[in-house]
Design a protein around this motif. Structure first.
Motif, mmCIF file in Angstrom:
data_model
loop_
_atom_site.group_PDB
_atom_site.id
_atom_site.type_symbol
_atom_site.label_atom_id
_atom_site.label_comp_id
_atom_site.label_asym_id
_atom_site.label_seq_id
_atom_site.Cartn_x
_atom_site.Cartn_y
_atom_site.Cartn_z
ATOM 1 N N GLY A 58 0.792 -1.234 0.000
ATOM 2 C CA GLY A 58 0.000 0.000 0.000
ATOM 3 C C GLY A 58 0.822 1.281 0.000
ATOM 4 N N VAL A 84 -1.199 -7.886 0.993
ATOM 5 C CA VAL A 84 -2.514 -7.255 1.163
ATOM 6 C C VAL A 84 -2.853 -7.148 2.653
ATOM 7 C CG1 VAL A 84 -4.996 -7.576 0.791
ATOM 8 C CG2 VAL A 84 -3.408 -7.819 -1.114
ATOM 9 N N GLU A 85 -2.483 -8.173 3.411
ATOM 10 C CA GLU A 85 -2.728 -8.106 4.870
ATOM 11 C C GLU A 85 -1.966 -6.942 5.495
ATOM 12 O OE1 GLU A 85 -1.998 -11.611 7.318
ATOM 13 O OE2 GLU A 85 -3.359 -12.673 5.956
ATOM 14 N N ARG A 88 -3.736 -3.692 4.540
ATOM 15 C CA ARG A 88 -4.981 -3.470 5.307
ATOM 16 C C ARG A 88 -4.658 -2.984 6.714
ATOM 17 N NH1 ARG A 88 -7.732 -8.793 2.942
ATOM 18 N NH2 ARG A 88 -8.818 -7.870 1.168
ATOM 19 N N ALA A 91 -3.568 0.729 6.805
ATOM 20 C CA ALA A 91 -4.469 1.766 6.273
ATOM 21 C C ALA A 91 -4.875 2.733 7.377
ATOM 22 C CB ALA A 91 -5.700 1.124 5.653
ATOM 23 N N GLU A 98 -9.405 0.634 -0.111
ATOM 24 C CA GLU A 98 -9.901 -0.735 0.050
ATOM 25 C C GLU A 98 -8.857 -1.620 -0.634
ATOM 26 O OE1 GLU A 98 -13.590 -3.267 -1.877
ATOM 27 O OE2 GLU A 98 -13.566 -1.092 -2.054
ATOM 28 N N PHE A 99 -8.628 -2.796 -0.076
ATOM 29 C CA PHE A 99 -7.640 -3.692 -0.685
ATOM 30 C C PHE A 99 -8.300 -5.009 -1.046
ATOM 31 C CE2 PHE A 99 -5.087 -0.720 1.783
ATOM 32 C CZ PHE A 99 -4.157 -0.335 0.835
ATOM 33 N N ARG A 100 -7.907 -5.531 -2.200
ATOM 34 C CA ARG A 100 -8.449 -6.813 -2.648
ATOM 35 C C ARG A 100 -7.280 -7.727 -3.031
ATOM 36 N NH1 ARG A 100 -12.186 -7.055 -7.987
ATOM 37 N NH2 ARG A 100 -13.399 -5.543 -6.780
ATOM 38 N N CYS A 101 -7.306 -8.934 -2.520
ATOM 39 C CA CYS A 101 -6.280 -9.906 -2.910
ATOM 40 C C CYS A 101 -6.790 -10.656 -4.138
ATOM 41 C CB CYS A 101 -5.994 -10.870 -1.763
ATOM 42 S SG CYS A 101 -4.657 -11.990 -2.187
#
Ligand SMILES: C[S@@+](CC[C@H](N)C(=O)[O-])C[C@H]1O[C@@H](n2cnc3c(N)ncnc32)[C@H](O)[C@@H]1O
Length: 283
Positions: A58, A84-85, A88, A91, A98-101
């Motif tokens: 991120g 991604v973890e 998140r 953030a 928003e995060f999407r794997c």
């Protein structure tokens, strides 16, 4: 073909992601100037909807979110669960992110909805780049923008050129296709332009961006050189070239790579040349 080995093995939801996560702080120092240049080129405006492709932890998603502000939104997509973890967890509360794997090449995206597709070094790993960029362009509004930074060739980037040249007589180089998915897949400007044109983009602009990278840091010069060596052993083509080598070969390689970094300037860091493309285009 380049004589620098650029093995195409990138297991981003496994070993590559783990190594990236373990080296986040120093990778962010290394990539900072490139990311800032790409964000400047993206010309983000308040209220925009942005897709950050291969967003990793991120690092680029958060400044993009600051620029779009509360009326906008940034969706970061990355194939690595681990990264991604981290994104998140990092953030800021209330940030419009928003995060999407998911695999950005195929994940379902709302058609014609984003103002900007952005990436900091996250778009060079697609098996079929034309198909991937065509898919992602489908999520852009008519007239929407693409902006990303990627590496130029391995021969122009000291973080690979120096260590790989240093071990040439120690480990037999593995011939590699410079266009295979990997950090340098877009090194060839014409190939990159052709991929984006075939994916339907217009107004394609590919501009060189050169900067001095602080690769390795320490309280003293010796510590900085050791840190650069450690980083090269952990992330990038050198780490893959040496992964299955016996200890004596790894030790000889370490001496050679340390000597190569030691020739570069810097007092509490090793200053090396970095070369990227800043790419912009329109839907
Ligand atoms: C070189 S790292 C850059 C990460 C981040 N953008 C940064 O600058 O710190 C490449 C990133 O692209 C992601 N990636 C690679 N292939 C992908 C794909 N098909 N879909 C989504 N993410 C992908 C990786 O998991 C990794 O996080």
């Amino acid at each position: 073909m380049s004589d620098v080995e650029t093995a195409p093995t990138h297991d981003w939801n496994g070993d590559s992601g783990t190594r990236w996560a373990a080296n986040l702080a120093r990778l962010d120092v290394m990539l900072e100037d490139f990311g800032k240049a790409a964000i400047t080129a993206a010309n983000v405006r308040a209220g925009e909807l942005v897709l950050d492709i291969g967003c990793g932890s991120g690092t680029s998603t958060f400044p993009l979110a600051e620029q779009v502000g509360p009326g906008g939104h940034v969706l970061g997509v990355d194939i690595s669960e681990q990264l991604v973890e981290i994104a998140r967890a990092a953030a800021p509360i209330g940030a419009p992110v928003e995060f999407r794997c998911a695999d950005a090449a195929t994940t379902s995206l709302p058609a014609g909805s984003f103002d900007l597709l952005f990436s900091r070094f996250g778009v060079m790993f697609f098996d079929d780049p034309v198909a991937a960029f065509t898919h992602m362009r489908g999520a852009l509004k008519p007239g929407g923008r693409l902006a990303f930074v990627c590496w130029r060739g391995a021969q122009e980037n000291d973080w690979v050129r120096l260590p790989m040249s240093a071990i040439r007589d120690i480990v037999e180089p593995v011939p590699a296709d410079p266009t295979a998915p990997g950090p340098f897949a877009f090194g060839d400007r014409q190939r990159l332009a052709d991929i984006l044109a075939a994916a339907g983009f217009t107004a394609i602009d590919i501009v060189p961006f050169d900067t001095t990278i602080s690769y390795g840091r320490g309280a003293t010069r010796a510590e900085a050189v050791d840190d650069a060596l450690d980083m090269a052993f952990q992330v990038g083509p050198l780490s893959r070239a040496l992964a299955d080598q016996p200890e004596d070969i790894r030790a000889r390689a370490a001496d050679a790579v340390r000597a190569a970094f030691a020739k570069r300037p810097g007092e509490t860091s090793v200053l090396i040349d970095g070369a990227g493309w800043i790419v912009t285009a329109r839907n």
